[in-house]
Motif scaffolding. Structure first.
Motif, short mmCIF file in Angstrom:
data_model
loop_
_atom_site.label_atom_id
_atom_site.label_comp_id
_atom_site.label_asym_id
_atom_site.label_seq_id
_atom_site.Cartn_x
_atom_site.Cartn_y
_atom_site.Cartn_z
N LEU A 217 0.79 -1.15 -0.07
CA LEU A 217 -0.18 -0.02 0.04
C LEU A 217 1.01 1.28 0.12
O LEU A 217 1.92 1.56 0.79
N PHE A 218 0.66 2.15 -1.12
CA PHE A 218 1.27 3.44 -1.00
C PHE A 218 0.65 4.61 -0.27
O PHE A 218 -0.70 4.57 -0.71
N VAL A 219 1.13 5.38 0.36
CA VAL A 219 0.56 6.49 1.09
C VAL A 219 1.31 7.77 0.99
O VAL A 219 2.46 7.52 0.83
N GLY A 220 0.55 8.92 0.66
CA GLY A 220 1.47 10.19 0.70
C GLY A 220 0.75 11.30 1.58
O GLY A 220 -0.42 11.26 1.79
N GLY A 221 1.59 12.48 1.70
CA GLY A 221 1.04 13.44 2.39
C GLY A 221 2.20 14.22 3.04
O GLY A 221 3.31 14.24 2.34
N GLY A 222 1.92 14.96 4.09
CA GLY A 222 2.91 15.90 4.59
C GLY A 222 2.30 17.29 5.06
O GLY A 222 1.12 17.42 5.03
#
Length: 436
Positions: free
Chosen positions: A29-34
């Motif tokens: 599972l790929f997740v992204g944010g920041g």
């Protein structure tokens, strides 16, 4: 008795706004944010999570991004035809720095390659004392090859003005056409070509850009554009492959039906992966939410195809007064409108529906289908349903499966299913949610 649903949780170092499974492997599972540009103490990143175990999620690989640019607002897993099983491309929406945007240079479309960590097992033979072969022992050894990441490209595909008057425009939605397993194992050339769409967010005049999914998308990969009206934006967009649509009379490989909504209207058209053009594809409105007696309208939040001729939408009532699913049957002629097949209200505790996704469980030899539906709500719940289809009876009622309550302490920002790959009996689908 409610069905047993296994779950696991992990907390990362930054708020998350996007998530997607590797379509070939539901254990990734790929997740992204920041925290965005210049936010002290909160970085921007994309993480590869290991979800292969039911009771545990671990962070397998982390790509730290510049704190001088925006956070990850959207992403998609885009394995290429020649990729090894452990390697794939991830596309992401990341705004350039404010300083670059003021120079009319917002390279919002990013491309990265992720090579997942690998475990290599080998067998060695330990010879017994004095060369006695009867005491030889086999030993299993395991070598871990670390994962790695690589930045591939950055490009600007939108044509909105990126200077001082651009405001807070960003790449809100990134959606790819369905991934199809190659017809034969090991045949990397037989996979169906994929296309993608990106939409603006907070733009003064919205835009949808369609592109061919490559390792490093650039403006030369654009296959169509739709310029929306002033203060009009696409809430969501989705694709359905026409290759196996029984209504098609010619070879439809590489052709896709596209649907998007601006919140009030549902627009449908066709896009081909072989096209290279900046012209707008031919789309038309097939459904508009009627105006109520009070003068207000509900609003569509999300759209997903159940088949090339059926669309499921998540609709929110005015004034935070509830949410429901709406299943539309698309018309067969250009001058007709879509018809509402089914409606299903979300529980009363859901004042606003936030996210929607579906997972098709395949089609049997007689054409029967079953689809899982998930919708996240403002009460921090995920409601799961099933809907069945038969060639003779059509779509049946949307039936409740279970409700997952208090999934996150704050509002969910993304909801997604993994790909279900039939007919292996050991395969199953996973559902992931993220919060900001």
């Amino acid at each position: 008795m409610a069905p047993t649903v296994h779950s696991a949780k992990i907390t990362l170092s930054c708020p998350l706004f996007s998530a997607e499974f590797d379509p070939r492997n539901n254990g990734r599972l790929f997740v992204g944010g920041g925290g965005g540009e210049g936010r002290s103490g909160v970085g921007n990143k994309i993480s590869l999570l290991d979800t292969s175990r039911r009771d545990e999620i671990t962070e397998a690989l982390e790509l730290s991004l510049s704190r001088d640019e925006d956070s990850v607002t959207s992403l998609a897993a885009a394995p290429q035809a020649g990729d090894d099983e452990h390697s794939l491309v991830v596309l992401a929406g990341i705004n350039s720095s404010v300083a670059e945007q003021k120079k009319n240079n917002n390279q919002h479309m990013r491309s990265f390659r992720f090579d997942a960590p690998q475990k290599i097992r080998s067998t060695s033979t330990e010879v017994g004392d004095e060369g006695d072969e009867t005491e030889n022992k086999e030993q299993q050894k395991e070598e871990v090859i670390p994962g790695k990441t690589e930045s591939l490209s950055r490009a600007s595909l939108f044509r909105f003005k990126s200077g001082a008057d651009a405001g807070d425009c960003y790449q809100r939605v990134l959606r790819l056409s369905p991934w199809r397993k190659p017809k034969t194992d090991g045949d990397k050339s037989s996979s169906e070509p994929r296309i993608g769409a990106i939409t603006t967010g907070l733009a003064k005049s919205g835009e949808i850009v369609f592109f061919s999914v490559t390792e490093s998308p650039t403006e030369s990969d654009v296959i169509g554009r739709i310029r929306l009206g002033a203060n009009e934006e696409a809430e969501d967009v989705d694709f359905a492959s026409l290759e196996f649509d029984p209504d098609q009379t010619t070879d439809a490989r590489g052709r896709f039906r596209v649907a998007y909504t601006n919140g009030i209207d549902v627009m449908v058209g066709e896009v081909s992966s072989s096209t290279r053009s900046n012209a707008a594809p031919d789309v038309r409105c097939v459904y508009t939410i009627p105006l109520s007696s009070s003068g207000s309208r509900p609003k569509f939040r999300a759209v997903r195809f159940l088949s090339p001729t059926a669309i499921l939408l998540l609709q929110n009532a005015p004034n935070r007064s509830g949410s429901e699913l709406v299943l539309l049957k698309l018309p067969k002629t250009k001058d007709a409108q879509a018809s509402v097949l089914r409606r299903r209200k979300l529980p009363r505790t859901v004042k606003i529906g936030l996210g929607l996704d579906v997972c098709a469980l395949g089609t049997n030899p007689v054409g029967q289908q079953q689809t899982i539906i998930a919708a996240s709500g403002s009460d921090n719940s995920i409601n799961l349903w099933t809907v069945e289809y038969g060639p003779n009876r059509g779509y049946e009622n949307i039936k409740s499966y279970t409700t997952l309550r208090d999934v996150h302490p704050f509002s969910m920002t993304k909801l997604c299913f993994s790909t279900f790959i039939a007919p292996r009996p050991s395969h199953h689908s996973r559902c992931a949610s993220a919060k900001g």
